[in-house]
Design an enzyme around this catalytic site. Structure first.
Site, PDB file in Angstrom:
ATOM      1  CG  HIS A 120      -1.849  -1.090   1.349  1.00  0.00           C
ATOM      2  ND1 HIS A 120      -2.808  -1.131   2.328  1.00  0.00           N
ATOM      3  CD2 HIS A 120      -2.023  -2.216   0.609  1.00  0.00           C
ATOM      4  CE1 HIS A 120      -3.538  -2.220   2.190  1.00  0.00           C
ATOM      5  NE2 HIS A 120      -3.072  -2.906   1.152  1.00  0.00           N
ATOM      6  CD  GLU A 159      -2.478   4.262   2.021  1.00  0.00           C
ATOM      7  OE1 GLU A 159      -3.490   4.715   1.467  1.00  0.00           O
ATOM      8  OE2 GLU A 159      -2.059   3.092   1.824  1.00  0.00           O
ATOM      9  CB  CYS A 163      -5.986  -0.610   5.664  1.00  0.00           C
ATOM     10  SG  CYS A 163      -4.234  -1.043   5.556  1.00  0.00           S
ATOM     11  CB  CYS A 199      -1.620   1.923   6.051  1.00  0.00           C
ATOM     12  SG  CYS A 199      -1.255   0.879   4.626  1.00  0.00           S
TER      13      CYS A 199
END
Length: 164
Positions: free
Chosen positions: A60, A62, A90, A93
């Site tokens: 991801h 992030e 999420c 993250c």
């Protein structure tokens, strides 16, 4: 949405870039998420988009920002940096963000919005609980969502799931 936080023109400009990165990810066959790391002076230090299509579900943007910041910024600069992102972090993250000691998070669309879209489209929940950032990392200052960007973000996710 009722959970929207007023955002500045600067915030919206950075969020627009995040949505562009999300579109780039989707155009490359990936999930539509994009993020920026911006220092206290407003300089973009790092940007990335989702890269999970090859099987590593931790790729991801992030999470990549947290890794990059840990390797490249001293703690005091991390604390004053802002992460802008097309979708609220999420749980994975949000935890990485907190452990690395990054500052504020500003997001275009919320976990609540994404969860509602998925429910509307009949998409099964993912393997991780859809928690808000502050449920995972209560000390993180957050702002968002950006109602003006919601239709575009929703359209990207609709396209991902064949609902466009």
């Amino acid at each position: 949405m009722s959970d929207a936080t007023p955002l500045s023109d600067v915030d919206l400009a950075h969020l627009r870039r995040c949505v562009e990165l999300a579109k780039e990810a989707l155009d490359d066959g990936d999930e539509p998420f994009g993020s920026l790391l911006v220092d206290r002076r407003g300089e973009v230090l790092f940007e990335d988009r989702n890269r999970v299509k090859d099987g590593d579900a931790t790729r991801h943007p992030e999470f990549e920002i947290a890794r990059w910041a840990a390797a490249n910024l001293p703690p005091e600069e991390r604390q004053t940096a802002t992460v802008y992102t097309s979708g609220e972090h999420c749980a994975m993250c949000a935890a990485a963000h907190a452990w690395v000691g990054l500052g504020q998070i500003v997001y275009a669309s919320s976990t609540r919005q994404l969860t509602e879209w998925h429910r509307e489209w009949g998409i099964a929940p993912g393997p991780v609980a859809p928690l808000r950032i502050t449920d995972v990392a209560p000390g993180i200052e957050v702002a968002g969502p950006a109602p003006s960007l919601a239709p575009e973000v929703r359209a990207l996710h609709a396209r991902l799931h064949g609902r466009a």
